[in-house]
Design an enzyme around this catalytic site. Structure first.
Site, PDB file in Angstrom:
ATOM      1  N   ASP A  34       0.418   6.926 -10.542  1.00 15.97           N
ATOM      2  CA  ASP A  34      -0.268   7.552  -9.400  1.00 15.97           C
ATOM      3  C   ASP A  34       0.762   8.258  -8.515  1.00 15.97           C
ATOM      4  OD1 ASP A  34      -1.902   8.210  -7.284  1.00 15.97           O
ATOM      5  OD2 ASP A  34      -2.611   6.173  -6.882  1.00 15.97           O
ATOM      6  N   LYS A  63       3.083   3.336  -8.690  1.00 12.47           N
ATOM      7  CA  LYS A  63       3.281   4.570  -7.927  1.00 12.47           C
ATOM      8  C   LYS A  63       4.523   5.295  -8.414  1.00 12.47           C
ATOM      9  CE  LYS A  63      -0.136   3.817  -5.247  1.00 12.47           C
ATOM     10  NZ  LYS A  63      -1.261   4.739  -5.122  1.00 12.47           N
ATOM     11  N   ASP A 114     -14.844   7.057  -4.548  1.00 14.38           N
ATOM     12  CA  ASP A 114     -14.326   6.214  -3.473  1.00 14.38           C
ATOM     13  C   ASP A 114     -15.499   5.958  -2.533  1.00 14.38           C
ATOM     14  OD1 ASP A 114     -13.425   5.760  -0.726  1.00 14.38           O
ATOM     15  OD2 ASP A 114     -11.411   6.027  -1.513  1.00 14.38           O
ATOM     16  N   LYS A 141      -1.310  -0.424 -12.526  1.00 12.11           N
ATOM     17  CA  LYS A 141      -1.017   0.935 -12.025  1.00 12.11           C
ATOM     18  C   LYS A 141       0.211   0.892 -11.120  1.00 12.11           C
ATOM     19  CE  LYS A 141      -3.633   3.353  -8.973  1.00 12.11           C
ATOM     20  NZ  LYS A 141      -4.974   3.791  -8.582  1.00 12.11           N
ATOM     21  N   GLU A 143     -10.452  -0.669  -9.818  1.00 16.53           N
ATOM     22  CA  GLU A 143      -9.151  -0.995  -9.229  1.00 16.53           C
ATOM     23  C   GLU A 143      -9.244  -2.289  -8.423  1.00 16.53           C
ATOM     24  OE1 GLU A 143      -7.491   2.157  -6.859  1.00 16.53           O
ATOM     25  OE2 GLU A 143      -5.574   1.110  -6.649  1.00 16.53           O
ATOM     26  N   GLU A 194      -9.976   9.892  -5.093  1.00 17.32           N
ATOM     27  CA  GLU A 194      -9.958   9.102  -3.855  1.00 17.32           C
ATOM     28  C   GLU A 194      -9.920   9.983  -2.615  1.00 17.32           C
ATOM     29  OE1 GLU A 194      -6.193   6.979  -4.929  1.00 17.32           O
ATOM     30  OE2 GLU A 194      -5.609   7.368  -2.867  1.00 17.32           O
ATOM     31  N   GLU A 202      -2.564   9.964 -11.847  1.00 19.87           N
ATOM     32  CA  GLU A 202      -3.579  10.081 -10.796  1.00 19.87           C
ATOM     33  C   GLU A 202      -3.060  10.957  -9.656  1.00 19.87           C
ATOM     34  OE1 GLU A 202      -5.177   6.246  -9.895  1.00 19.87           O
ATOM     35  OE2 GLU A 202      -5.314   6.660  -7.762  1.00 19.87           O
ATOM     36  N   TYR A 228      -3.084  -0.314   6.673  1.00 18.81           N
ATOM     37  CA  TYR A 228      -4.466  -0.313   6.194  1.00 18.81           C
ATOM     38  C   TYR A 228      -5.409  -0.562   7.380  1.00 18.81           C
ATOM     39  CZ  TYR A 228      -3.809  -0.128   1.114  1.00 18.81           C
ATOM     40  OH  TYR A 228      -3.562   0.273  -0.175  1.00 18.81           O
ATOM     41  N   HIS A 251     -11.846   4.141  -7.233  1.00 12.07           N
ATOM     42  CA  HIS A 251     -10.668   3.843  -6.411  1.00 12.07           C
ATOM     43  C   HIS A 251     -11.032   2.687  -5.486  1.00 12.07           C
ATOM     44  CE1 HIS A 251      -8.477   4.622  -2.454  1.00 12.07           C
ATOM     45  NE2 HIS A 251      -7.537   4.240  -3.291  1.00 12.07           N
ATOM     46  N   ALA A 252     -10.105   1.741  -5.362  1.00 11.89           N
ATOM     47  CA  ALA A 252     -10.355   0.628  -4.435  1.00 11.89           C
ATOM     48  C   ALA A 252      -9.032   0.161  -3.870  1.00 11.89           C
ATOM     49  CB  ALA A 252     -11.091  -0.491  -5.149  1.00 11.89           C
ATOM     50  N   GLY A 253      -9.030  -1.021  -3.297  1.00  6.25           N
ATOM     51  CA  GLY A 253      -7.789  -1.569  -2.751  1.00  6.25           C
ATOM     52  C   GLY A 253      -7.750  -1.507  -1.239  1.00  6.25           C
ATOM     53  N   GLY A 258       0.795  -1.228   0.000  1.00 11.10           N
ATOM     54  CA  GLY A 258       0.000   0.000   0.000  1.00 11.10           C
ATOM     55  C   GLY A 258       0.824   1.273   0.000  1.00 11.10           C
ATOM     56  N   SER A 259       2.160   1.163  -0.039  1.00 14.76           N
ATOM     57  CA  SER A 259       2.982   2.380   0.079  1.00 14.76           C
ATOM     58  C   SER A 259       3.005   3.193  -1.213  1.00 14.76           C
ATOM     59  CB  SER A 259       4.404   2.000   0.483  1.00 14.76           C
ATOM     60  OG  SER A 259       4.948   1.085  -0.447  1.00 14.76           O
ATOM     61  N   ASP A 260       3.024   4.504  -1.055  1.00 12.78           N
ATOM     62  CA  ASP A 260       3.130   5.403  -2.209  1.00 12.78           C
ATOM     63  C   ASP A 260       4.035   6.558  -1.825  1.00 12.78           C
ATOM     64  OD1 ASP A 260       1.568   7.642  -1.057  1.00 12.78           O
ATOM     65  OD2 ASP A 260      -0.157   6.301  -1.244  1.00 12.78           O
TER      66      ASP A 260
HETATM   67  C1  LIG Z   1      -2.137   4.554   0.820  1.00 18.31           C
HETATM   68  C2  LIG Z   1      -2.917   3.841  -0.227  1.00 18.31           C
HETATM   69  O1  LIG Z   1      -2.394   2.558  -0.437  1.00 18.31           O
HETATM   70  C3  LIG Z   1      -2.941   4.594  -1.567  1.00 18.31           C
HETATM   71  O2  LIG Z   1      -1.641   4.585  -2.073  1.00 18.31           O
HETATM   72  C4  LIG Z   1      -3.891   3.946  -2.535  1.00 18.31           C
HETATM   73  O3  LIG Z   1      -5.183   4.056  -2.061  1.00 18.31           O
HETATM   74  C5  LIG Z   1      -3.736   4.494  -3.931  1.00 18.31           C
HETATM   75  O4  LIG Z   1      -3.777   5.849  -4.037  1.00 18.31           O
HETATM   76  C6  LIG Z   1      -4.575   3.830  -4.984  1.00 18.31           C
HETATM   77  O5  LIG Z   1      -4.925   4.485  -5.930  1.00 18.31           O
HETATM   78  O6  LIG Z   1      -4.839   2.646  -4.841  1.00 18.31           O
HETATM   79 MG   LIG Z   2      -4.498   6.500  -5.943  1.00 21.16          MG
END
Ligand SMILES: C[C@H](O)[C@@H](O)[C@@H](O)[C@H](O)C(=O)O
Ligand SMILES: [Mg+2]
Length: 436
Positions: free
Chosen positions: A247, A219, A325, A217, A383, A302, A273, A33, A352-354, A23-25
């Protein structure tokens, strides 16, 4: 019978995802999470389960906001809510003292989403249908009656929304059948979390290619050299016949976004994104305008605060892909408004999901959109991230990189009891083990 809400439980659920950089960006380098999880209890066996996605420490604040809002839900007869849902939604978002800390944005709106999501889950359970089917089966008038149109009537009216649904009624059954047989296309972000090593990225690209994915996708945004290298690696693995999205999670200034993306143009990303602050509508418009000539679109949503921000993003053509979202703005009622506005201006919605429960929820909305509103999947994908689904009683099901329509009644938001006892913060079994 008369169903009333007699109690509201709110729980702080967190998963230690930062340990593996899942989940890191560029902006959120160590996300755990998490979710604020709401259980609405009634005087019957019927319950409603809802949540909003958060990260780590922020969860305790959202939990408190849910508790503060819960007084407005307690002792309500659920039929009164569902018979005039827009009024109830307005009551929740306009409460004279609580609204001061929003209004309709930030923590208080995340909490609104958790409660509203729980109400929709309950409604669908009462009707014994998954939420997508509940939405599809409501008459256009009923569906549109759930939306509070305040602040958006200059762009879209109730009557227009009803007309849009009517115009699409002819082939609804055909599209529903198609969806049940084929599902709805997904893309994956799993390959590109910023904290992953190059080897892991490559391995995941191969894994998801094998699973039939055609859109990916990644980062970007911390370091241009690394981004170029990472994009090259991904393109070498997935080829140019597949789609790549990028993104930046809000790290850039407007000019910086434009310059940075010009350096990544050879990798032909479909969209960039969240290139800058989610509140900067004109900034997004400028970026979109500058990147148009090199074929890169702008996507965001999101962290878009509410329907008003979406209205302006759409009106000013600041985005080419609209990313609703399910847990950021005030739940389904407000998200429906965004779908109608996007439809009016001809911008595709790619949810947006995940995050925790987001895949579970947005699939319902996008399926409704396909059957009842847009009638197409062209330029649209949901997503997908393969994380934490095992904790849900009715997790998403994918086949050939497509989301298959959920069958179980509700919004797919109910967590397993085990999950709660393991991951409730800070006393869950898993957390105690982590601390030790
Ligand atoms: C902190 C999160 O994982 C985000 O990086 C995530 O929601 C992301 O922006 C996405 O588009 O999935
Ligand atoms: Mg995103």
């Amino acid at each position: 019978m008369d169903i009333s809400i007699v109690d509201v439980e709110v729980k702080d659920i967190r998963f230690p995802t930062s340990l593996k950089a899942d989940g890191s960006d560029a902006m959120h380098t160590d996300p755990d999470y998490s979710c604020a999880y709401v259980i609405l209890k009634t005087n019957t066996d019927i319950r409603g389960y809802g949540l909003t996605f958060t990260l780590g420490r922020g969860t305790e604040i959202v939990v408190q906001a849910c508790k503060s809002l819960s007084t407005l839900v307690k002792n309500q007869k659920v039929l009164n809510i569902f018979n005039d849902f827009a009024s109830f939604w307005r009551k929740l978002t306009s409460e004279s003292q609580l609204r001061w800390i929003g209004p309709e944005k930030g923590v208080i709106h995340l909490a609104t989403a958790a409660i509203i999501n729980a109400l929709w889950d309950m409604w669908a359970r009462i009707e014994k249908k998954p939420v997508w089917k509940l939405l599809v089966d409501l008459t256009p008038e009923q569906l549109v009656s759930t939306i509070d149109f305040r602040y958006i009537t200059d762009f879209i009216t109730k009557e227009e929304a009803i007309r849009m649904l009517r115009n699409n009624e002819v082939d609804k059954k055909k599209r529903e059948k198609f969806l049940i047989e084929n599902g709805y296309p997904a893309y994956t972000t799993q390959i590109g979390w910023l904290g992953y090593s190059d080897e892991k990225v490559k391995e995941l690209c191969k894994k998801f290619l094998d699973l039939g994915f055609t859109s990916f996708k990644a980062k970007v945004g911390q370091n241009i050299k690394d981004d170029i290298q990472r994009c090259r690696l991904i393109r070498e693995t997935i080829g140019y016949e597949n789609k790549l999205m990028l993104d930046a999670n809000q790290v850039w200034d407007v000019e910086e976004a434009i310059e940075w993306m010009k350096q990544l143009k050879e990798f032909k990303p479909v969209w960039i994104e969240e290139p800058t602050s989610p509140d900067d509508i004109l900034g997004h418009a400028k970026i979109a305008d500058e990147l148009k000539s090199i074929g890169i679109a702008v996507a965001t949503g999101e962290m878009c605060a509410n329907r008003v921000m979406f209205k302006q993003l759409l009106q000013s053509k600041a985005i080419q892909f609209c990313q609703i979202d399910s847990a950021r703005i005030g739940g389904i009622n407000e998200i429906l408004a965004v779908y109608f506005m996007a439809k009016k201006i001809g911008i595709p919605v790619c949810p947006h999901a995940g995050g925790i429960g987001l895949c579970e929820m947005v699939q319902h909305l996008q399926m409704w959109d396909f059957i009842s509103l847009s009638g197409t999947t062209t330029d649209r994908v949901i997503e997908y991230v393969d994380q934490q689904h095992e904790h849900f009683e009715n997790p998403v099901q994918l086949r050939n990189a497509c989301y298959m329509p959920p069958i179980a009644p509700g919004y797919s938001t109910k967590l397993k009891n085990d999950c709660i006892s393991n991951y409730i913060y800070p006393d869950g079994t898993e957390w105690r083990r982590t601390f030790n």
